[in-house]
Write an enzyme that holds these catalytic residues in place. Structure first.
Site, PDB file in Angstrom:
ATOM      1  N   ALA A   9       0.846  -1.193   0.000  1.00  0.00           N
ATOM      2  CA  ALA A   9       0.000   0.000   0.000  1.00  0.00           C
ATOM      3  C   ALA A   9       0.883   1.245   0.000  1.00  0.00           C
ATOM      4  O   ALA A   9       1.774   1.365   0.841  1.00  0.00           O
ATOM      5  CB  ALA A   9      -0.906   0.017   1.221  1.00  0.00           C
ATOM      6  N   CYS A  10       0.644   2.131  -0.947  1.00  0.00           N
ATOM      7  CA  CYS A  10       1.361   3.409  -0.957  1.00  0.00           C
ATOM      8  C   CYS A  10       0.367   4.526  -0.668  1.00  0.00           C
ATOM      9  O   CYS A  10      -0.846   4.307  -0.648  1.00  0.00           O
ATOM     10  CB  CYS A  10       2.100   3.632  -2.281  1.00  0.00           C
ATOM     11  SG  CYS A  10       1.046   3.882  -3.715  1.00  0.00           S
ATOM     12  N   ILE A  11       0.869   5.721  -0.469  1.00  0.00           N
ATOM     13  CA  ILE A  11       0.025   6.854  -0.109  1.00  0.00           C
ATOM     14  C   ILE A  11      -1.049   7.104  -1.171  1.00  0.00           C
ATOM     15  O   ILE A  11      -2.220   7.212  -0.866  1.00  0.00           O
ATOM     16  CB  ILE A  11       0.877   8.131   0.104  1.00  0.00           C
ATOM     17  CG1 ILE A  11       1.887   7.926   1.243  1.00  0.00           C
ATOM     18  CG2 ILE A  11      -0.016   9.326   0.388  1.00  0.00           C
ATOM     19  CD1 ILE A  11       1.314   7.741   2.618  1.00  0.00           C
TER      20      ILE A  11
END
Length: 103
Positions: A9-11
């Site tokens: 998960a990235c921003i």
């Protein structure tokens, strides 16, 4: 045989989420480790890990730049937490580090 599950998960929930997932799958397969990767991105949770998959895993990789959704699912598991860019740059090292946690 070390079984791995992972969450990426990235921003923004777009590029790095999926690039990290692909790199983990690529290097785990190359090293002969079974892996299943859940992505938590702009499209929500995809390829959601079942509780039995989590329970059967020897180690969990959190390749995240944000908070993992429902982290309680991973209680009492060995967890390696790294950033997505680290996995994008060197997926092999991440898989190796995770396996080392089990040994």
């Amino acid at each position: 045989m070390t079984k791995i599950v992972a969450v990426t998960a990235c921003i923004a929930g777009i590029a790095h989420t999926y690039m990290a997932a692909e790199n983990l799958k690529k290097y785990a397969k190359k090293e002969g480790y079974p892996i299943k990767v859940e992505t938590q991105g702009a499209m929500g949770v995809e390829n959601r890990l079942s509780q039995s998959e989590i329970d059967d895993a020897d180690v969990v990789i959190f390749a995240v730049d944000t908070t993992v959704q429902e982290p309680e699912r991973f209680a009492e598991k060995k967890i390696l937490k790294v950033g997505t860019s680290e996995v994008v740059k060197d997926g092999k090292s991440t898989v190796d580090q995770a396996v080392d946690l089990v040994d």
